[in-house]
Design an enzyme around this catalytic site. Structure first.
Site, PDB file in Angstrom:
ATOM      1  N   SER A  20     -21.282  61.870 -15.872  1.00 53.06           N
ATOM      2  CA  SER A  20     -20.243  61.480 -15.507  1.00 53.06           C
ATOM      3  C   SER A  20     -19.769  61.526 -13.866  1.00 53.06           C
ATOM      4  O   SER A  20     -18.258  61.336 -13.656  1.00 53.06           O
ATOM      5  CB  SER A  20     -18.905  61.720 -16.578  1.00 53.06           C
ATOM      6  OG  SER A  20     -19.194  62.967 -16.245  1.00 53.06           O
ATOM      7  N   ASN A 104     -15.566  70.887 -22.950  1.00 51.32           N
ATOM      8  CA  ASN A 104     -14.607  70.393 -24.161  1.00 51.32           C
ATOM      9  C   ASN A 104     -12.964  70.540 -24.036  1.00 51.32           C
ATOM     10  O   ASN A 104     -12.598  69.263 -23.671  1.00 51.32           O
ATOM     11  CB  ASN A 104     -15.246  70.327 -25.781  1.00 51.32           C
ATOM     12  CG  ASN A 104     -16.187  69.968 -26.134  1.00 51.32           C
ATOM     13  OD1 ASN A 104     -17.118  69.786 -25.232  1.00 51.32           O
ATOM     14  ND2 ASN A 104     -16.898  70.648 -26.777  1.00 51.32           N
ATOM     15  N   HIS A 150      11.965  27.179 -25.243  1.00 50.91           N
ATOM     16  CA  HIS A 150      10.583  26.543 -24.717  1.00 50.91           C
ATOM     17  C   HIS A 150      10.499  25.753 -24.334  1.00 50.91           C
ATOM     18  O   HIS A 150       9.785  24.444 -23.250  1.00 50.91           O
ATOM     19  CB  HIS A 150      10.981  25.371 -26.116  1.00 50.91           C
ATOM     20  CG  HIS A 150      11.341  25.259 -27.539  1.00 50.91           C
ATOM     21  ND1 HIS A 150      10.471  26.206 -28.290  1.00 50.91           N
ATOM     22  CD2 HIS A 150      12.811  25.639 -27.578  1.00 50.91           C
ATOM     23  CE1 HIS A 150      11.228  26.266 -29.704  1.00 50.91           C
ATOM     24  NE2 HIS A 150      12.600  25.632 -28.914  1.00 50.91           N
ATOM     25  N   SER A 271      -5.741  27.773  -0.073  1.00 50.94           N
ATOM     26  CA  SER A 271      -7.624  27.133  -0.159  1.00 50.94           C
ATOM     27  C   SER A 271      -8.123  26.993   0.822  1.00 50.94           C
ATOM     28  O   SER A 271      -8.159  26.504   1.830  1.00 50.94           O
ATOM     29  CB  SER A 271      -6.993  25.274  -0.881  1.00 50.94           C
ATOM     30  OG  SER A 271      -7.596  24.871  -0.695  1.00 50.94           O
ATOM     31  N   LYS A 277      -1.995  24.241   1.424  1.00 50.53           N
ATOM     32  CA  LYS A 277      -2.290  24.917  -0.257  1.00 50.53           C
ATOM     33  C   LYS A 277      -0.997  26.304  -0.295  1.00 50.53           C
ATOM     34  O   LYS A 277      -1.702  26.792   0.968  1.00 50.53           O
ATOM     35  CB  LYS A 277      -2.987  24.579  -1.181  1.00 50.53           C
ATOM     36  CG  LYS A 277      -3.395  22.876  -1.912  1.00 50.53           C
ATOM     37  CD  LYS A 277      -4.502  23.786  -3.309  1.00 50.53           C
ATOM     38  CE  LYS A 277      -3.301  24.032  -4.212  1.00 50.53           C
ATOM     39  NZ  LYS A 277      -4.491  24.176  -5.937  1.00 50.53           N
ATOM     40  N   ASN A 279      -1.469  29.326  -1.992  1.00 46.37           N
ATOM     41  CA  ASN A 279      -1.762  29.712  -4.510  1.00 46.37           C
ATOM     42  C   ASN A 279      -0.781  30.960  -4.544  1.00 46.37           C
ATOM     43  O   ASN A 279      -1.017  31.959  -3.703  1.00 46.37           O
ATOM     44  CB  ASN A 279      -3.385  29.542  -4.538  1.00 46.37           C
ATOM     45  CG  ASN A 279      -3.586  27.920  -4.499  1.00 46.37           C
ATOM     46  OD1 ASN A 279      -3.337  26.748  -4.215  1.00 46.37           O
ATOM     47  ND2 ASN A 279      -5.010  28.175  -3.627  1.00 46.37           N
ATOM     48  N   GLU A 284      -1.507  35.411  -9.552  1.00 46.52           N
ATOM     49  CA  GLU A 284      -1.776  35.501 -11.245  1.00 46.52           C
ATOM     50  C   GLU A 284      -3.256  36.814 -11.592  1.00 46.52           C
ATOM     51  O   GLU A 284      -3.468  36.191 -12.471  1.00 46.52           O
ATOM     52  CB  GLU A 284      -3.201  34.254 -10.369  1.00 46.52           C
ATOM     53  CG  GLU A 284      -2.284  32.319 -10.586  1.00 46.52           C
ATOM     54  CD  GLU A 284      -3.264  31.444  -9.318  1.00 46.52           C
ATOM     55  OE1 GLU A 284      -2.917  30.325  -9.878  1.00 46.52           O
ATOM     56  OE2 GLU A 284      -3.747  31.777  -8.506  1.00 46.52           O
TER      57      GLU A 284
HETATM   58  N1  ARG Z   1     -18.539  64.529 -18.389  1.00 49.40           N
HETATM   59  C1  ARG Z   1     -18.215  65.438 -20.575  1.00 49.40           C
HETATM   60  C2  ARG Z   1     -16.768  64.281 -20.710  1.00 49.40           C
HETATM   61  O1  ARG Z   1     -16.522  63.944 -20.041  1.00 49.40           O
HETATM   62  C3  ARG Z   1     -17.283  66.464 -19.942  1.00 49.40           C
HETATM   63  C4  ARG Z   1     -17.745  67.361 -21.734  1.00 49.40           C
HETATM   64  C5  ARG Z   1     -19.143  67.704 -22.263  1.00 49.40           C
HETATM   65  N2  ARG Z   1     -19.121  68.311 -23.105  1.00 49.40           N
HETATM   66  C6  ARG Z   1     -20.625  68.385 -23.943  1.00 49.40           C
HETATM   67  N3  ARG Z   1     -20.360  69.297 -25.130  1.00 49.40           N
HETATM   68  N4  ARG Z   1     -21.340  68.016 -23.043  1.00 49.40           N
HETATM   69  O2  ARG Z   1     -16.212  64.309 -21.929  1.00 49.40           O
END
Ligand code: ARG
Length: 486
Positions: A20, A104, A150, A271, A277, A279, A284
């Site tokens: 991540s 965690n 409406h 455009s 135009k 826009n 949007e």
């Molecule tokens: N990279 C993990 C996340 O973003 C962190 C926690 C990972 N914990 C684990 N027990 N694998 O959630």
């Protein structure tokens, strides 16, 4: 770093899948701050020595200035930061940083700190946008416009009234987010992997050091629940639908058919083929990005709905949905404020359309009610007047007495009264007389505007207090760290 139980390393493709690290750049600083508070607490509770604490804290301080390189092979920012601390402080000291905690509780701590800051930023942006709406309303308390139901012209109204409606909607968004903050600003730190720890830590102290209002008590709840994330993104989804609705109004109003407003050049796009135009792409895109935020909410809810209790790696995926949600809402609010400040409001056109549409029909009917005639009868009379005006292609005010007579057939009302009422009723006179609470009348605009100005003022004070509480906690933490590492 964590793979001691396992025999092999991850292949490159698997590491990319698992990692991540790209999403984690948004929480790197929060992770360092969390680690510093945790280390300070370990030190204060004699769980680690002063020397170990000092080494860890100064390594973490150095890391604040470092740019993390994502080819490190780390699975996430928590692993990367810990391994860097171990590199700098040595295993004997650095290896103690992760005592009595887990990735965690760490990751959810970082997410809570990030969302809490984002909420404060968004709340500030919301107050700015609301203030802009109210200040434009203040200048347009006499700007007449047709109000729609409406998408058909319904009643004559005032542009200030229209703007205040959006200001009120956005203020409810502000209040919702302000409330969500209370549930976000609870510290999960020290909950461990899921069931707590035998090491004598102090969760309340770390919570205080990091500016949290309290701790999330139950360690299972603290580590595995993401309801606060769903709540945050749900609140932003509602906010975005509100911004999308304003955008939609402005898209329609900036057409040459309506011409109620003209967007500044910097908020339109040409455009590639049609040179004439202009826009409304930015508006949007507000609609389009709203869909993305709603998609983020769906992604989060579908991730958490089927998870068993306790941390599951699925939860890693929701981070990018949070970052995207914050980014979209902040930029939309900033841009919308500038759109409001720079657009041209075509008062003449709004008035012209209002005058040409017999929007005073309801006002005429209401005046007859004041003569003691049942509303149902007056409604019928006014309806016939509109029909006659339409057929003869002239405004109600130009109908002849002979024409007006047709409208009262079968009623006890005289054409003379009707004629008198018609000649004394204009859009301006109606708006003067419209006094019901919260209506488009002139007097109500004045009251509502000054009321909103006060509300914004007091909300800013509350928000600043809240921000200061966090920043002074972080400053205190920094002072304590500086004393130890100098
Ligand atoms: N990279 C993990 C996340 O973003 C962190 C926690 C990972 N914990 C684990 N027990 N694998 O959630």
């Amino acid at each position: 770093m964590y793979r001691s139980r396992l025999h092999t390393d991850l292949s490159k493709i698997t590491l990319d899948f698992v990692s991540s690290i790209d999403d984690d750049s948004e929480i790197a600083l929060y992770d360092i701050l969390g680690s510093q508070a945790h280390t300070l607490m370990l030190l204060q509770n004699d769980i680690i020595s002063h020397n170990d604490g000092k080494k860890i804290l100064s390594s973490l301080e150095d890391l604040k200035k470092e740019k993390f390189d994502d080819s490190s092979g780390a699975e996430d920012i928590h692993e990367l930061i810990e391994s860097k601390v171990i590199q700098k402080a040595g295993m004997t000291s650095g290896g103690k940083m992760h005592t009595a905690r887990s990735r965690n509780d760490q990751v959810v701590l970082d997410i809570r700190m990030k969302i809490r800051d984002d909420i404060n930023i968004i709340c500030n942006c919301l107050l700015d946008t609301i203030e802009t709406l109210v200040s434009i309303a203040k200048n347009h308390q006499r700007t007449i416009m047709p109000l729609y139901t409406h998408l058909q012209q319904a009643q004559a109204g005032l542009f200030s009234h229209y703007l205040l409606a959006h200001a009120d909607v956005l203020y409810r968004d502000f209040l919702r987010l302000y409330g969500t903050y209370e549930r976000v600003n609870q510290s999960p730190l020290g909950a461990g992997p899921v069931g707590g720890t035998s090491i004598p830590i102090d969760r309340h102290i770390t919570a205080k050091m990091l500016g949290f209002d309290n701790v999330i008590e139950n360690s299972i709840d603290a580590t595995s629940t993401r309801d606060f994330v769903a709540e945050y993104v749900a609140m932003i989804s509602i906010l975005m639908t509100n911004l999308s609705k304003i955008s939609e109004d402005f898209v329609i109003w900036s057409t040459s058919e309506f011409s109620f407003i003209e967007l500044a050049d910097e908020f339109t796009s040409p455009s590639s083929v049609m040179p004439q135009k202009k826009n409304p792409d930015i508006l949007e895109l507000t609609r389009g990005k709203t869909s993305e935020v709603i998609g983020n909410l769906t992604a989060i809810l579908t991730t958490i709905k089927g998870l068993p209790s306790g941390y599951g790696r699925d939860l890693q995926q929701i981070k990018s949905s949070i970052w995207s949600t914050s980014k979209i809402s902040i930029s939309t609010l900033v841009i919308l404020k500038s759109i409001l400040l720079t657009m041209k409001i075509n008062e003449k056109q709004m008035k012209k359309i209002t005058d040409s549409s017999n929007l005073i029909a309801l006002d005429i009917a209401e005046k007859l009610v004041q003569e003691g005639i049942p509303f149902r009868v007056t409604h019928q009379i006014a309806g016939i007047l509109v029909q006659l005006a339409h057929q003869s292609k002239k405004p109600i005010s130009n109908l002849t007495l002979a024409e007006i007579k047709k409208s009262v057939v079968g009623t006890k009302v005289t054409a003379k009264i009707i004629s008198k009422i018609i000649s004394s009723t204009t859009v301006v006179s109606s708006l003067k007389e419209r006094k019901s609470y919260g209506s488009s009348g002139y007097s109500e605009q004045k009251r509502m505007i000054s009321d909103r100005i006060k509300t914004i003022h007091f909300s800013r004070i509350d928000l600043t207090k809240r921000e200061n509480k966090v920043s002074s906690s972080i400053e205190d933490l920094q002072n304590k760290i500086d004393k130890i590492i100098q």
